[in-house]
Design an enzyme around this catalytic site. Sequence first.
Site, PDB file in Angstrom:
ATOM      1  N   ASP A  40       0.823  -1.200   0.000  1.00 20.82           N
ATOM      2  CA  ASP A  40       0.000   0.000   0.000  1.00 20.82           C
ATOM      3  C   ASP A  40       0.864   1.259   0.000  1.00 20.82           C
ATOM      4  O   ASP A  40       0.649   2.172  -0.780  1.00 20.82           O
ATOM      5  CB  ASP A  40      -0.980   0.012   1.189  1.00 20.82           C
ATOM      6  CG  ASP A  40      -0.320  -0.272   2.531  1.00 20.82           C
ATOM      7  OD1 ASP A  40       0.907  -0.549   2.583  1.00 20.82           O
ATOM      8  OD2 ASP A  40      -1.029  -0.237   3.555  1.00 20.82           O
ATOM      9  N   PHE A  62      -0.053  11.913   6.812  1.00 17.90           N
ATOM     10  CA  PHE A  62      -0.586  10.613   7.198  1.00 17.90           C
ATOM     11  C   PHE A  62      -1.874  10.371   6.433  1.00 17.90           C
ATOM     12  O   PHE A  62      -2.819  11.144   6.502  1.00 17.90           O
ATOM     13  CB  PHE A  62      -0.824  10.520   8.705  1.00 17.90           C
ATOM     14  CG  PHE A  62      -1.023   9.089   9.120  1.00 17.90           C
ATOM     15  CD1 PHE A  62       0.075   8.247   9.277  1.00 17.90           C
ATOM     16  CD2 PHE A  62      -2.288   8.562   9.298  1.00 17.90           C
ATOM     17  CE1 PHE A  62      -0.088   6.910   9.608  1.00 17.90           C
ATOM     18  CE2 PHE A  62      -2.462   7.228   9.637  1.00 17.90           C
ATOM     19  CZ  PHE A  62      -1.360   6.399   9.790  1.00 17.90           C
TER      20      PHE A  62
END
Length: 175
Positions: free
Chosen positions: A97, A149
């Site tokens: 990912d 993030f």
Amino acid sequence: MKEPEVFISADEIADRIAELGRQIADDYAGRELILVCVLKGSMPFFVDLSRAISLPLVWDYMAVSSYGAGTESSGRVKFVADLGENIEGRDVLVVEDIVDTGRTAKYLMGVLGARNPASLRFITLLDKPSRRVVEISADYVGFEIPDRFVIGYGMDFDQQYRNLPWIGALDGIEE
Ligand code: IMP
Ligand code: MG
């Protein structure tokens, strides 16, 4: 739960995956690929990417964990589940990912490389090169992103948000 802002839309993800799938199908033409899903975060990317590659291919998976409950990598990688296939002499593409510090990718590539595959490459949907601690570069990158993030499309904060169909950014989360 904190509300994330859209960072990469579902359409942008789909378009990029279609391109990556075509590129991989060209690069591996005439060969049979083992596509390795690194659980849990790469599941949606893995499924969508595999359907964008028009080649015979085999699905396999492994699970590792490097993060605790926060947003900062612990620096240790824990092996949770191994592949089902014997990869010796076969063409292996590992699907991640996101590459952040690079520790997980480096560890995985070391473990799998020691099993003598015919070839071993690495694709990541997202790459945060500014965060790198160990030297590793992916063979294929979906999107290079700044140091934010991100969650959604498989990625979590504290196991939440994985089911979002797009990628969001969560700012102000405690590291
Ligand atoms: P690394 O070992 O530091 O490169 O971290 C790799 C793993 O950390 C990824 O496979 C993700 O599971 C997780 N990770 C790194 N950055 C993020 C992020 O921005 N959001 C969610 N998970 C992340
Ligand atoms: Mg994670």
